[in-house]
Scaffold this motif. Sequence first.
Motif, PDB file in Angstrom:
ATOM      1  N   PRO A 157      14.557  66.317 -20.489  1.00  0.00           N
ATOM      2  CA  PRO A 157      14.921  64.913 -20.294  1.00  0.00           C
ATOM      3  C   PRO A 157      14.722  64.491 -18.845  1.00  0.00           C
ATOM      4  CG  PRO A 157      16.897  66.245 -20.401  1.00  0.00           C
ATOM      5  CD  PRO A 157      15.745  67.172 -20.709  1.00  0.00           C
ATOM      6  N   SER A 159      16.756  62.840 -17.188  1.00  0.00           N
ATOM      7  CA  SER A 159      18.044  63.060 -16.529  1.00  0.00           C
ATOM      8  C   SER A 159      19.012  63.639 -17.535  1.00  0.00           C
ATOM      9  CB  SER A 159      18.597  61.761 -15.932  1.00  0.00           C
ATOM     10  OG  SER A 159      18.918  60.841 -16.959  1.00  0.00           O
ATOM     11  N   ARG A 160      19.990  64.370 -17.037  1.00  0.00           N
ATOM     12  CA  ARG A 160      21.038  64.926 -17.888  1.00  0.00           C
ATOM     13  C   ARG A 160      22.208  65.304 -17.012  1.00  0.00           C
ATOM     14  NH1 ARG A 160      21.910  70.365 -17.580  1.00  0.00           N
ATOM     15  NH2 ARG A 160      20.240  71.762 -16.890  1.00  0.00           N
ATOM     16  N   GLU A 161      23.344  65.569 -17.641  1.00  0.00           N
ATOM     17  CA  GLU A 161      24.518  66.006 -16.897  1.00  0.00           C
ATOM     18  C   GLU A 161      24.322  67.429 -16.391  1.00  0.00           C
ATOM     19  OE1 GLU A 161      27.901  65.644 -19.407  1.00  0.00           O
ATOM     20  OE2 GLU A 161      27.959  63.452 -19.321  1.00  0.00           O
ATOM     21  N   THR A 166      24.680  64.846 -11.869  1.00  0.00           N
ATOM     22  CA  THR A 166      23.580  64.444 -12.745  1.00  0.00           C
ATOM     23  C   THR A 166      22.283  65.029 -12.223  1.00  0.00           C
ATOM     24  OG1 THR A 166      24.672  62.349 -13.284  1.00  0.00           O
ATOM     25  CG2 THR A 166      22.325  62.500 -13.764  1.00  0.00           C
ATOM     26  N   GLY A 233      12.351  62.896 -29.013  1.00  0.00           N
ATOM     27  CA  GLY A 233      13.562  62.464 -28.343  1.00  0.00           C
ATOM     28  C   GLY A 233      14.231  61.313 -29.073  1.00  0.00           C
ATOM     29  N   ARG A 240      21.763  62.462 -33.491  1.00  0.00           N
ATOM     30  CA  ARG A 240      23.080  62.534 -32.845  1.00  0.00           C
ATOM     31  C   ARG A 240      23.972  61.371 -33.293  1.00  0.00           C
ATOM     32  NH1 ARG A 240      19.957  63.874 -28.148  1.00  0.00           N
ATOM     33  NH2 ARG A 240      20.230  61.739 -27.388  1.00  0.00           N
ATOM     34  N   ARG A 279      26.919  71.369 -29.711  1.00  0.00           N
ATOM     35  CA  ARG A 279      26.487  70.811 -28.426  1.00  0.00           C
ATOM     36  C   ARG A 279      27.585  69.960 -27.788  1.00  0.00           C
ATOM     37  NH1 ARG A 279      21.222  70.350 -30.962  1.00  0.00           N
ATOM     38  NH2 ARG A 279      21.750  68.246 -31.645  1.00  0.00           N
TER      39      ARG A 279
END
Length: 449
Positions: A157, A159-161, A166, A233, A240, A279
Amino acid sequence: MTPGAEPGSGFHWPEALCAPVRELPDHARLWVALSGGLDSTLLLHLAAHCHGCSGAVRAIHINHQLQPNASDTESFCRGECERLGVPLVVERVTVDGGRSSGAGIEEAARKARYAALEALVGKGDLVLMAHHGDDQAETVLFRMLRGSGVAGLAGMPASRELGTATLVRPLLGFERAELERWARVAGLSWVDDPSNTDQRFDRNFLRHTVLPLLRDRWPGLNRRLRHTAESCGESEALNRKLAALQWQAIGGDRDRLPVDGLKTLPLAEQKNLVRWWARERGFHAPTPGDWQQVIRDLLFAAEDREPEFRSDGFSLRRFQGDLCLVPDRGPLPDAPVNLEPGEGVAWGEWSLRLESVVTPEQSLPPIRIFTRQGGERVRFRPDGPSRSLKKWLQEVGVPPWERARLPLVFAGSEGAAELIAIGDLWCSEQYSGGAHAAGWRLVVERECD
């Protein structure tokens, strides 16, 4: 090291490269994950160019201590950051894993790297990583060959945690050849990792042998694989959303899913919901080879059975009409532990201590902690009958895997000790409430996940 030439007079970084580095979310601090290679060195210079005046740019170098030139690479990173006026944090990690297996050491190094990054950064920070379009294509193909589903084929991705921070990948839209061209024009130097040419590693085999052949046959391969990743994606986002709606509809709890509700869903949606659940709890989604058999065992085994599916860091078990997600726990002491007044004892996910509530009038009997060995009995009232601990735990609905970890607290000399506490489920009135034995109160607490 690959040296760069002097940049031409009037050199300016192109806006196309600067834009994704400049246009970042609000952040407390900006970190660049600096390996010393071409991509991360270029990203460091872009970050310093776009954000250097704010003083918020920092760099992190993770030294895996695996390569012969690891010290030279670390020194290069220090020198580069010093020239740019960017503070650098160096973290040396020890990588565990099967060094005889390429995939094993790669994965172990990746886990060590991300764990170190997560431990170093803070809330509201951004961590920039220099993955580019070639890395994305390699990741999608690698995961396809491993049999990943749409979540894996979505690639990395943007961005992600990363813990409370981040992680951002601003260079995913660029190909490596383009980045190298600009690095050379800018006169940058960088360190080549010798392991990147070792084709015993699966990713290197793809990078140096398979992908060049595919690109010769299908020009624009990176673009094609990027479109595949984007489509996957989107599908994963829909998956989700569906799972979250079904979770709410069937009454899911943090660690439990009603079996009857799961049985109403088709197999594909059962799999999707279980993966989403894992997850959401912070684990990697399970990827069993035969989902149909796993689901059948967990949902339809006879009532007197205790089916279990083990995955990475947790297991799925069934208990009293629920499917339970049970995190793996550390080992417990294999012998009784003494609990002394005023001192605490850690027992797995539990902590126990004796607190003084009044000036002790007499000494305490020996207090010991241990787990069930079988045959224990408990007396809930001093003048009441004793009961089988096993049957009581069954009656109050304590799952079998938790019964085995409950700290049992005994008072008295060995051979004549009396059970005075069962985890945080029950404590004798002599050590709780207003009648504290000898002026001490027993406190038992359990950590939250």
